[in-house]
Scaffold this motif. Structure first.
Motif, short mmCIF file in Angstrom:
data_model
loop_
_atom_site.label_atom_id
_atom_site.label_comp_id
_atom_site.label_asym_id
_atom_site.label_seq_id
_atom_site.Cartn_x
_atom_site.Cartn_y
_atom_site.Cartn_z
N GLU A 49 0.81 -1.23 0.00
CA GLU A 49 0.00 0.00 0.00
C GLU A 49 0.84 1.27 0.00
O GLU A 49 0.49 2.25 -0.69
N CYS A 50 1.93 1.27 0.76
CA CYS A 50 2.68 2.51 0.98
C CYS A 50 3.86 2.70 0.04
O CYS A 50 4.39 3.79 -0.07
N VAL A 51 4.30 1.62 -0.60
CA VAL A 51 5.45 1.72 -1.49
C VAL A 51 5.08 1.35 -2.92
O VAL A 51 5.30 2.13 -3.85
N TRP A 52 4.52 0.14 -3.10
CA TRP A 52 4.33 -0.34 -4.45
C TRP A 52 3.27 0.44 -5.23
O TRP A 52 3.50 0.84 -6.38
N VAL A 53 2.11 0.67 -4.62
CA VAL A 53 1.06 1.40 -5.34
C VAL A 53 1.51 2.84 -5.65
O VAL A 53 1.33 3.31 -6.80
N ASP A 92 -10.98 -0.90 -3.41
CA ASP A 92 -9.71 -0.72 -2.68
C ASP A 92 -8.64 -0.13 -3.58
O ASP A 92 -7.91 0.79 -3.18
N SER A 93 -8.52 -0.67 -4.81
CA SER A 93 -7.46 -0.18 -5.71
C SER A 93 -7.75 1.25 -6.17
O SER A 93 -6.84 2.07 -6.34
N ILE A 94 -9.04 1.55 -6.40
CA ILE A 94 -9.41 2.93 -6.78
C ILE A 94 -9.00 3.90 -5.68
O ILE A 94 -8.43 4.98 -5.93
N LYS A 95 -9.26 3.51 -4.43
CA LYS A 95 -8.94 4.38 -3.29
C LYS A 95 -7.43 4.55 -3.14
O LYS A 95 -6.94 5.67 -2.90
N MET A 96 -6.67 3.44 -3.26
CA MET A 96 -5.21 3.53 -3.13
C MET A 96 -4.61 4.41 -4.21
O MET A 96 -3.70 5.20 -3.96
N TRP A 97 -5.09 4.28 -5.44
CA TRP A 97 -4.56 5.05 -6.55
C TRP A 97 -4.87 6.54 -6.37
O TRP A 97 -4.00 7.40 -6.58
N ALA A 98 -6.10 6.83 -5.97
CA ALA A 98 -6.52 8.23 -5.80
C ALA A 98 -5.77 8.91 -4.65
O ALA A 98 -5.61 10.13 -4.64
#
Length: 656
Positions: A49-53, A92-98
């Motif tokens: 979550e904190c590095v790769w995305v 989840d992925s939409i939120k992490m990307w945004a």
């Protein structure tokens, strides 16, 4: 994988991508911490979550196509497990990307399965970006090499990161531990024809899902591996399932209880009926069915099991250069008290035995009128040179239940466990079973043939057992009785199929050979009765056919063709290399079990032999007695007391 692929293009892509997923499953299996070690997994989620995305988002914004990048293994694993729940992964992925690019509020992070070479190149590119953007964070996880299957302390909080992902990835990782043994070690899943048919069945499964949206449909493992592969490409999965089913098809792996009355059991039977009603063909498929799950407790003692094996091998070498041992029967009829220490573990190899016991109890409760018979024997492996050293001993259990009404057929289970003996200790036996032989259903494995990939490979007249060595499924053995039965000779016919990566890709015949006094020459004498040989045979096979693989029990043994010999008449077991002795012993025991179960019998009273002259009188041979055969010292110990010869037809065990 582009979302606009036609069904034929998608079919072709999925067949190839399944192999990529299997490769990843095998890579993860090398690091058991990725299944249940919470510290390792929490750290992997933090890095995800904190590095790769953020790295992917910045790479995309700077013009680098993030499909050309691949993360380290721990991050790759939690990402893949997250993808297995599409309805949680999408938001989840939409939120992490945004959170990295606030202007892009509807971006679903795509993922691609890569070949081993492609992944190495993509990881090299990602390592460079990682080092430049996150210099204080190592690319490779420090927890993987030292991480155990479980934390020593369940309350460890070395990694205190709180994930924002709504899916319980850590719990899902443990469930995936079972998926590996159902697909990754079986050779049919490496065969394009088998997988091509599986993709066809997956498309049919989606069609059925569209017809019954509110019903929980349970896939077979061949359709499930294709389903998992499709979900690893989320944009394509969203596009295809929405077009075919009108919605993104959910995937729920939280229901795992297969016992009678459980949700998964009931859903499975409903799936069978719906599939047959819709397609007019059976849903079960040979080689695609469940083989049971290894419990976490059993997995945790795997290291101790391997240590006991290594200790036995080293003691044999120190005791002398002897590569042959003899199986001898003892008259010990019940388990020593020290064996209670491992009976609280739910062993995979005991699952069939427990199932039969449960069925017998249920029949008794519901008035089934069940008669029960049980034979338990112990054998000991003796060194040929006579050294006073610790060796192996075996517990052999047959359990049979005869339902008096309506058919009178006998149901039975076979369970054999091998232990390392320690005569210097008060317990006498070291900890846990280091090898086992147990019954398996014929549909749990399938034959591999260029022309007919769906061929079962086992007939109804064959008995099939799984051989487990060192806590892993090692091989499948099938046996039947062949030859002439009207006054002629009979013969045990054996086949074996090595499992695991790089193992045998097809059934191989276990060759019947002349018994030898040693590794060079000489034959044991044969007793004759009515012109027929009545000494059980000697057999040879290779367990090195799969080549050498690091960490494998199978190796290419100095180019030998016949690596294992076992003589059912003398009880002699021989192998060409010490680190295969436990496997050789387990194979020999499986051969003995086959002879005891498959040899034809006739009607006989207690105290009389119930053999027909076809084959051996089991009471005369220690190995056959030890594997549950007829015994001179107690003729009442008969699990199989009814005949199996009727004219020239060989009847399966339990039919009259």
């Amino acid at each position: 994988m582009r979302p606009e692929l036609s069904e034929s293009e998608l079919h072709s892509r999925l067949v190839g991508r399944v192999q990529f997923l299997l490769n990843m499953l095998c890579e993860v299996e090398k690091y058991p911490a990725l299944y249940t070690n919470h510290k390792t997994l929490r750290n992997a989620l933090r890095r995800y979550e904190c590095v790769w995305v953020p790295l992917l988002a910045r790479a995309g914004a700077s013009g680098v196509h993030y499909a050309s990048l691949a993360p380290p293994l721990d991050v790759q694993w939690v990402w893949m497990v997250h993808l297995l729940c599409p309805r949680k992964y999408i938001p989840d992925s939409i939120k992490m990307w945004a959170s990295v690019l606030p202007d892009e509020t509807d971006h679903v992070i795509d993922h691609q399965l890569l070949s081993t070479k492609q992944r190495k190149r993509a990881m090299k590119r990602a390592r460079q970006l990682w080092g430049s953007q996150f210099p204080d964070e190592p690319f490779d996880s420090p927890y993987l090499n030292e991480g155990m299957l479980c934390d020593e302390d369940e309350d460890v909080r070395d990694v205190s990161y709180r994930s924002e992902i709504t899916y319980d990835v850590i719990a899902a990782c443990e469930r995936q531990m079972m998926f590996h043994r159902h697909v990754a070690i079986l050779p049919q899943y490496r065969h394009d024809r088998f997988i091509s048919d599986a993709v066809d069945r997956y498309f049919m499964f989606l069609e059925l899902k569209h017809k019954h949206r509110k019903t929980v449909l349970v896939p077979t493992f061949d359709t499930d591996i294709v389903w998992h592969t499709h979900m690893m490409h989320p944009i394509s999965y969203i596009s295809h399932t929405t077009r075919v089913c009108g919605q993104v098809v959910p995937h729920d792996d939280t229901i795992t209880d297969r016992e009678d009355g459980a949700d998964l059991h009931d859903s499975w039977h409903e799936t069978l009926h719906l599939w047959y009603d819709h397609f007019r063909s059976p849903f079960p498929r040979a080689g695609a069915m469940s083989r049971g799950n290894v419990s976490l407790k059993e997995r945790l003692v795997k290291g101790e099991i391997r240590d006991a094996m290594k200790l036995f091998e080293s003691e044999m070498v120190e005791g002398g250069e002897m590569r042959e041992l003899y199986i001898t029967e003892t008259t010990l009829k019940r388990s020593p008290d020290n064996m209670k220490q491992w009976r609280d573990i739910k062993w995979m190899h005991a699952a069939g035995y427990e199932t039969f016991a449960l069925q017998a109890v249920r029949r008794d409760i519901f008035g089934g009128d069940v008669g029960e018979r049980r034979v338990e024997r112990f054998t000991r492996l003796e060194p040929s040179c006579g050294h006073d050293i610790d060796t192996l001993c075996t517990r052999m259990v047959y359990q049979a239940w005869k339902r008096m009404q309506p058919s009178g057929n006998v149901q039975y289970s076979t369970l054999l466990e091998v232990f390392k003996e320690d005569r210097q200790s008060s317990d006498g036996i070291i900890a846990y079973p280091i090898a086992a032989v147990h019954d398996v259903a014929t549909n749990s494995i399938c034959g591999q043939d260029r022309r007919r990939m769906d061929e079962l490979g086992c007939t109804e007249e064959e008995k099939v057992v799984m051989i487990r060595v060192g806590g892993e499924d090692f091989a499948v053995m099938a046996g039947r009785w062949g030859g002439r039965f009207n006054g002629g000779d009979g013969d045990l016919i054996l086949r074996i199929w090595l499992l695991a990566e790089n193992g045998g890709r097809r059934w191989q015949r276990v060759r019947r050979v002349k018994a030898e006094c040693d590794a060079d020459a000489g034959c044991f004498s044969r007793k004759q009765e009515g012109g027929r040989t009545n000494v059980p045979g000697c057999y040879a096979l290779s367990i090195g056919a799969g080549g050498q693989r690091k960490g494998s029990l199978r190796r290419r043994m100095m180019g030998c063709r016949e690596n294992v010999w076992f003589d059912l008449g003398s009880g002699r077991v021989w192998c060409s290399k010490w680190d295969d002795m436990v496997a050789a012993y387990a194979i020999a025991c499986a051969g003995g079990v086959m002879y005891v179960c498959m040899q034809p019998r006739c009607e006989a009273k207690i105290g009389e032999s119930y053999y027909t002259g076809v084959g051996a009188r089991q009471s005369e041979f220690g190995m056959l007695r030890g594997m549950g055969g007829e015994s001179d010292w107690d003729g009442t110990e008969r699990v199989f007391g009814v005949g199996h010869v009727l004219g020239s037809r060989h009847l399966p065990l339990g039919e009259v």
